[in-house]
Motif scaffolding. Structure first.
Motif: not given
Length: 128
Positions: A88-117
Motif C-alpha cells: 500500500h505504501i510502496k508507490p510513495l517510495t518513488e516520491e520521497s527518499e525518506e519514505i523509501e528509507e522507511i519502507y526499506n527499514n520496514m521490510q527488515t521487520d516484515i522478514a521476521r514473520f518468516k524468521n522470528q529470531r
C-alpha cells in the motif's frame, strides 16, 4: 503505604506458568510484530513530518489502510496485513527518499514473520 506491600506474600513469582509469561497478554508473535511495525511507522511519521512534509502522505496512506481477511487465524492474518500495508505504501517510495528509507527499514521487520529470531530494524528513520 509501602509497608503494606509484602514482596514475599503479594508477589509470588512461582504462581506464574512459564507459558503464560511468554504469552504477552494473549497476543501472538505475529500480532505483536504487526502492532510494533504500525507503532514504528506512526512514531516515525510523528517525529519527522515537520521536517519532511512528504511524510504527511505516508501518514494518510497508513491511516486509510484497511485489511479485510475474515476467517483467517493470526499466524496468517498479520503477515498478510503487513505485506498488504507494505504494498500500500510502496508507490510513495518513488516520491520521497525518506519514505523509501522507511519502507526499506520496514521490510527488515516484515522478514521476521518468516524468521522470528531475525534481528528487527532499529534505526534513526524508522523508530524503535
Amino acid at each position: 503505604m509501602r509497608d503494606d506491600f509484602d514482596y514475599d506474600d503479594d508477589l509470588s513469582y512461582n504462581d506464574f506458568d512459564e507459558e503464560e509469561e511468554d504469552d504477552d497478554f494473549g497476543m501472538t508473535f505475529e500480532e505483536d510484530l504487526y502492532l510494533m511495525i504500525r507503532e514504528k511507522l506512526r512514531d516515525t511519521v510523528q517525529e519527522f513530518k515537520a521536517q519532511h512534509p512528504m511524510l504527511k502522505k505516508l501518514e494518510n496512506a497508513i491511516s486509510n489502510f484497511k485489511v479485510n481477511a475474515k476467517n483467517t487465524d493470526d499466524s496468517k492474518f498479520y503477515p498478510l496485513a503487513a505485506k498488504l500495508l507494505s504494498e500500500h505504501i510502496k508507490p510513495l517510495t518513488e516520491e520521497s527518499e525518506e519514505i523509501e528509507e522507511i519502507y526499506n527499514n520496514m521490510q527488515t521487520d516484515i522478514a521476521r514473520f518468516k524468521n522470528q529470531r531475525a534481528h528487527g530494524h532499529e534505526g534513526e528513520f524508522y523508530l524503535s
